[in-house]
Scaffold this active site. Structure first.
Site, PDB file in Angstrom:
ATOM      1  N   GLU A   1       0.804  -1.220   0.000  1.00 58.25           N
ATOM      2  CA  GLU A   1       0.000   0.000   0.000  1.00 58.25           C
ATOM      3  C   GLU A   1       0.841   1.277   0.000  1.00 58.25           C
ATOM      4  O   GLU A   1       0.541   2.252   0.688  1.00 58.25           O
ATOM      5  CB  GLU A   1      -0.987  -0.022   1.174  1.00 58.25           C
ATOM      6  CG  GLU A   1      -1.978  -1.180   1.042  1.00 58.25           C
ATOM      7  CD  GLU A   1      -3.013  -1.276   2.133  1.00 58.25           C
ATOM      8  OE1 GLU A   1      -3.927  -2.089   1.995  1.00 58.25           O
ATOM      9  OE2 GLU A   1      -2.886  -0.535   3.139  1.00 58.25           O
TER      10      GLU A   1
ATOM     11  N   GLU B   1      -4.848  -8.370  -1.644  1.00 58.70           N
ATOM     12  CA  GLU B   1      -5.443  -8.324  -0.301  1.00 58.70           C
ATOM     13  C   GLU B   1      -6.842  -7.749  -0.411  1.00 58.70           C
ATOM     14  O   GLU B   1      -7.055  -6.734  -1.074  1.00 58.70           O
ATOM     15  CB  GLU B   1      -4.593  -7.450   0.628  1.00 58.70           C
ATOM     16  CG  GLU B   1      -5.120  -7.355   2.054  1.00 58.70           C
ATOM     17  CD  GLU B   1      -4.284  -6.428   2.916  1.00 58.70           C
ATOM     18  OE1 GLU B   1      -3.042  -6.568   2.926  1.00 58.70           O
ATOM     19  OE2 GLU B   1      -4.875  -5.535   3.573  1.00 58.70           O
TER      20      GLU B   1
END
Length: 539
Positions: free
Chosen positions: A196, A314
């Site tokens: 991220e 994810e």
């Protein structure tokens, strides 16, 4: 019968009492060609780094579920993983870029994560000891897991301003871990770079140009270290939320055949604390909105990086550890299975669920290791849905959602049906659309028969008279006592619970005459395996 028992039976029958008369629905499956293909190990689950002190909304749902403290010897853990034969496991999560590996010339003490007010995500750096890495790999080997490991992409960088990090990645610590892994003969299927950090990032971000340059360096390290190995792991990146401009620049900078897989994360239900979370899960428009992201990523790869493929690296539905008493209950399977179906349609090769255990969205209960409902949804998908994805045509109610794949390990096609309506039962007829663009035979043209031509283009699943007696396998999923937030899932009316000796229960279908419609009750899910379905793509 006592009043209490009668009342329970009455409550269970309410969905049927108030259900409308069954609505007929016709679904046409295009079996001539696949529209995409998944990997063999499409279903994936994450082991995260969050320590017990990770809390959201005054609730701390992680317990001892971290990579660093999870009870790897718990018998239910190995049993649950082995049932997939094999399960893809991703080791990663928010704290992975703050992990250092206690190997080589680390030059600092090896401490666990600690609460730190000014630290990224409120934590200090943490450390992975090699004896713990050994224990993890023992579990992976024992269970036959396919392993993806997320590397520390912030190592050596410095913070330029709040949320923005600069400087080149220091690869020395990761290189030492990879060298150790190879020396021990551990089989890591893929290495993922960062978590991220793409686009605006979550907590921290790195520019696409620098990220691309770092990937070139990491690819060179992998090529060098694995040059004498039979194992050739894939390189995955960036493990973030898709932003078209950033992802495009990453592919352009890194260049051809550097990044094997573009990974992106999805939390399309919003915050885990949202009181309307169940409503969002059952809203077909909310579920469909994310299709734009799948479509845009697919186009970005086709245009700028056709050598790469896409993964959902994810996804937990609701962010900040998921929805309490929602993400670990039956109702979440409406979102989860719809995600698996939708992602596979758009060329996604693997889908990593956050998490295997930990948070509110674990496939397993973090304390007892007993499977939550989504575990069985994942297992049924893994066992029934093959790699070949087929187009499905349906123009009826948006509350009925359908996905079709070639059946796994056997002939025919398997259909996934999701009924989001709380009042309507659907009676689903399946038709098989043959190749509409094929050249019509001359004898058919001479006959001039409308019905003959129709049979060549749209046929029932079984076209021969003898097929009438053939049977299909059905797997109907409902919640215990009709309670959507139940943590017990029923398969064809039977509760899915561990056996007395701690094994995963048998997932047995019911056999139904193939010529009859599939009856799917309100707020239920069904898989239907059609062994006689004529599909050139699945032959």
């Amino acid at each position: 019968m006592g009043f209490q028992a009668f009342f329970v039976l009455f409550l269970c029958s309410l969905p049927e009492i108030f259900a409308q008369e069954a609505v007929d629905a016709t679904i046409v499956i295009e079996g001539a060609a696949t529209i995409s293909k998944t990997d063999d190990n499409f279903v994936c689950a994450t082991l995260d780094w969050w320590p017990p002190e990770k809390c959201n909304y005054d609730h701390c749902p992680w317990g001892q579920a971290s990579v660093l403290n999870l009870d790897l010897d718990h018998p239910f853990l190995a049993t649950a993983i082995k049932a997939f034969h094999p399960l893809r496991i991703r080791v990663g999560g928010s704290l992975q870029d703050q992990v250092v590996y206690d190997v080589g010339k680390l030059g600092s003490p090896c401490h666990p994560f600690r609460k730190m007010a000014d630290g990224l995500f409120g934590f200090s750096k943490g450390c992975l000891r090699m004896d713990r890495w050994d224990e993890l790999n023992l579990l992976f080997k024992k269970t036959g897991s396919v392993v993806t490991f997320g590397l520390n992409a912030l190592y050596g960088r410095h913070q330029i301003k709040k949320g923005v990090w600069g400087g080149a990645w220091n690869s020395s610590n990761a290189r030492s871990l990879i060298e150790y892994t190879i020396s021990k003969g551990y089989n890591v299927d893929s290495w993922e770079f960062g978590n991220e950090l793409s686009g605006k990032g979550i907590g921290a971000s790195v520019g696409a140009e620098q990220y691309g340059k770092d990937l070139i360096g990491l690819k060179a390290i992998l090529n060098n270290l694995y040059k004498k190995s039979k194992i050739q792991p894939s390189l995955l990146a960036p493990g973030g939320f898709f932003e078209k401009k950033w992802y495009t620049q990453l592919l352009q900078v890194s260049g051809s055949n550097v990044v094997d897989v573009l990974t992106h994360h999805i939390y399309n239900l919003g915050a885990g604390v949202d009181p309307h979370l169940v409503d969002k899960i059952l809203d077909p428009h909310q579920l469909s909105h994310i299709a734009g992201t799948f479509r845009d990523l697919q186009l970005t790869i086709k245009t700028h990086g056709p050598w790469a493929s896409a993964w959902v690296g994810e996804s937990g539905g609701a962010y900040n550890s998921g929805g309490r008493r929602v993400s670990d209950t039956f109702v979440n399977s409406f979102w989860y299975l719809d995600q698996l179906g939708m992602a596979s349609k758009y060329g996604t090769k693997a889908y990593c669920r956050q998490s295997l255990l930990g948070g509110n969205y674990g496939l397993l209960n973090k304390t007892t290791f007993v499977p939550n409902p989504d575990y069985y949804s994942a297992l049924l998908w893994h066992r029934l849905m093959g790699k070949g994805v087929l187009a499905v045509n349906y123009s009826g109610s948006p509350f009925l959602r359908a996905y079709a794949h070639c059946s796994k390990g056997k002939a025919g096609v398997t259909l996934l049906l999701i009924n989001l309506s709380n009042t309507t039962e659907f009676a689903v007829t399946i038709r098989n659309e043959m190749n509409l663009n094929h050249r019509v035979d001359e004898d058919v043209q001479r006959e001039g028969s409308f019905m003959t031509g129709l049979k060549r283009t749209v046929a029932w699943v079984g076209r021969k008279a003898s097929d009438v007696s053939d049977q299909r396998e059905e797997y109907h999923l409902t919640p215990k006592d009709g309670y959507l937030r139940s943590q017990t899932m029923l398969l064809n009316g039977n509760p899915l619970e561990l056996t007395e000796d701690g094994n995963i229960p048998a997932l047995d279908p019911v056999l139904v005459d193939v010529s009859s419609p599939i009856a799917i009750a309100p707020l239920s899910i069904a898989f239907a395996s059609l062994p006689k379905f004529e599909s050139a793509a699945c032959a």
